[in-house]
Motif scaffolding. Structure first.
Motif, short mmCIF file in Angstrom:
data_model
loop_
_atom_site.label_atom_id
_atom_site.label_comp_id
_atom_site.label_asym_id
_atom_site.label_seq_id
_atom_site.Cartn_x
_atom_site.Cartn_y
_atom_site.Cartn_z
N SER A 148 4.17 13.13 -7.14
CA SER A 148 5.76 14.16 -7.27
C SER A 148 5.24 15.58 -7.26
N GLY A 152 5.52 15.93 -3.27
CA GLY A 152 6.92 15.71 -3.29
C GLY A 152 8.50 15.74 -2.62
N TRP A 155 9.25 12.64 -1.13
CA TRP A 155 11.40 11.63 -2.13
C TRP A 155 12.09 12.32 -0.91
#
Length: 524
Positions: A148, A152, A155
């Motif tokens: 993340s 990131g 996602w």
């Protein structure tokens, strides 16, 4: 009496004996304990640990799903690690295998626990399994946190995947709820207080109702009426066909053409003496034998070498040695020999090849470093090669570089002006933009439709996985840049394509079947 208890074995119930043996690691001298009505299924310590087991399952499932869906970008992950570690290795594949093993392990423990609960047995998880559960939980949380922070955008890939997989994840979730109905019903019936029964059954029914209704808010561009699907997106080879040949070499682009690619994508750097050539990395370490020929200069910027020096390097042996993609097939002996003899490719030769085959070209143009002779004339030098040396027809060039765009339009009005980011339609039309070149994480069927109404087409990069290509197709994308032309060319229609009527039937049948099974389980 003590001796008889020590020697006491399980009753003649092999199934329960195996369950307790695998879960508790007690195979011989162990007296099985049943859960009495109204009593807890396990001791306080085990009650505290069971949610940790469930948590380890959930986090490992999330990580495995995330890492499985971002397979499209494994090469980027491995390239990132190469930049940090200095050597090439398929870390992405190792991480996938580890995630699958850990998820399988904790899933088996959870299944054993649910089976024991369904049989009315008390739970006792062996200390070694408890350590294993903590390791799975810690690994999954740590991996999710690191990804993340460093990566990131993945996602966004997961969110896109839901547009394809959500109908099937829904069926899987309903199936799990049906399987859970047996232990839930068993413990609800054995509870001696109404409050306890409500605490057990209430959350279960709430989750079940939520799953029954969630399709009402589900959206997928691949659920559409027959006859509304647009044309298949054109395929642009990303650095050629890097799964079949060394990237950015003549062989790689020829493979793209052989497999029916519609365009060619590359990266352009300018040598110290002003020769534009094809190279993605800032150095020559990964894709040439610079370490063997000039070991002291291996960390030097690729643009600081003369063209004569660059011609001495081999640009193909690394491909056979490192195998940059986990899904690479085996090459024929002829292809291996051809790959071993590849050299760095000039931009002018690349453009002549594209023109001879009537293929579109798009490229990232890298500005040379400080103190480079062409630091401030890099665009002019590139235009000279395109317009005067290559002879390529201007309409085949998708011009992406944003610097000096007005000047480029004045000297080469035939280029198809391409923008690398979203912008208001009015601004794009003012700059004569006819195509957008966007990362696939920015894919939106609404935006694609909005730009198409203004005669602005969209290209998404880098799309390798069939599910992602199917999503781009259903969303109305005009083209995609891909490493897998040879695979995507064979798709005759998007994966997971269905009509709303077909999906409604699947949804209703799933819900009705699950209601029937759960009702029977609670009734029995």
């Amino acid at each position: 009496v003590v001796r008889r208890r020590l020697l006491q074995r399980y009753e003649h119930q092999p199934f329960i004996s195996c369950l307790a043996g695998f879960y508790s690691c007690r195979w011989k001298r162990y007296q099985r304990r049943r859960t009495e009505p109204g009593k807890c299924c396990c001791k306080t310590r085990e009650c505290v640990f069971f949610p940790l087991l469930v948590g380890a399952f959930c986090f490992s499932l999330v990580f495995l799903y995330l890492w499985g869906e971002v397979k499209n970008d494994y090469n980027n992950f491995d390239w990132y690690n190469y930049g940090k570690l200095g050597f090439w290795f398929l870390w992405s594949l190792v991480l996938l295998v580890v995630a699958a093993i850990l998820f399988t392990y904790v899933t088996l423990l959870l299944v054993l626990a649910m089976c024991l609960l369904a049989e009315g047995q008390q739970l006792y998880l062996h200390w070694s399994h408890k350590i294993g559960t903590f390791l799975v939980l810690g690994f999954s949380i740590t991996a999710l946190f690191i990804l993340s922070i460093l990566w990131g955008d993945q996602w966004k890939t997961v969110c896109l995947s839901f547009q394809i997989t959500a109908p099937y994840l829904h069926i899987g979730a309903i199936t799990i709820m049906v399987l859970l109905s047996w232990p839930v019903a068993l413990h609800a019936i054995r509870a001696d207080k109404k409050v306890v029964q409500v605490i057990i059954v209430g959350p279960y029914l709430a989750i079940l109702l939520f799953l029954f209704l969630i399709p009402l808010g589900m959206y997928s561009p691949c659920i559409r009426e027959m006859g509304t699907l647009g044309p298949k997106p054109a395929l642009i080879g990303h650095r050629g066909a890097p799964m079949l040949a060394p990237e950015n070499t003549e062989m790689s682009f020829q493979k793209t053409i052989e497999h029916g690619g519609d365009g060619l994508e590359t990266d352009v750097t300018i040598s110290y003496d002003g020769v534009p050539f094809l190279m993605h990395d800032s150095t020559l370490r990964r894709t040439t034998n610079i370490k063997e020929v000039y070991p002291n200069d291996s960390a030097q910027n690729a643009a600081l070498f003369s063209w004569d020096t660059l011609q001495e390097l081999n640009a193909g042996t690394w491909f056979l040695k490192d195998k940059p993609f986990s899904c690479m097939g085996s090459l024929s002996r002829a292809d291996q020999n051809q790959a071993m003899n590849q050299s760095i490719y000039k931009l002018s030769n690349f453009l002549r090849l594209a023109d001879s085959q009537n293929k579109l070209v798009i490229f990232d143009l890298y500005r040379p470093p400080e103190k480079h002779p062409y630091r401030n004339s890099w665009i002019n030098r590139t235009l000279e090669v395109i317009l005067n040396e290559s002879g390529i027809r201007p309409h085949l060039v998708l011009w992406l570089e944003n610097n000096m765009r007005s000047f480029v339009q004045s000297v080469a009005p035939g280029f198809q002006q391409t923008m690398g980011s979203k912008a208001p339609v009015e601004d794009l039309l003012m700059d004569n933009i006819v195509k957008l070149n966007l990362a696939y994480t920015e894919m939106s069927s609404e935006d694609i439709r909005k730009y198409a109404e203004a005669n602005i087409t969209t290209n998404f990069y880098v799309v390798n996985e069939p599910w992602l290509f199917s999503l781009a197709w259903c969303s109305g994308a005009h083209s995609v840049t891909t490493n897998a032309v040879h695979t995507l060319k064979n798709l005759s229609q998007p994966l997971f394509l269905m009509t709303p009527q077909q999906y409604n039937i699947m949804w209703i049948l799933t819900d009705l079947t699950s209601v029937l099974l759960i009702s029977l389980i609670f009734a029995l």
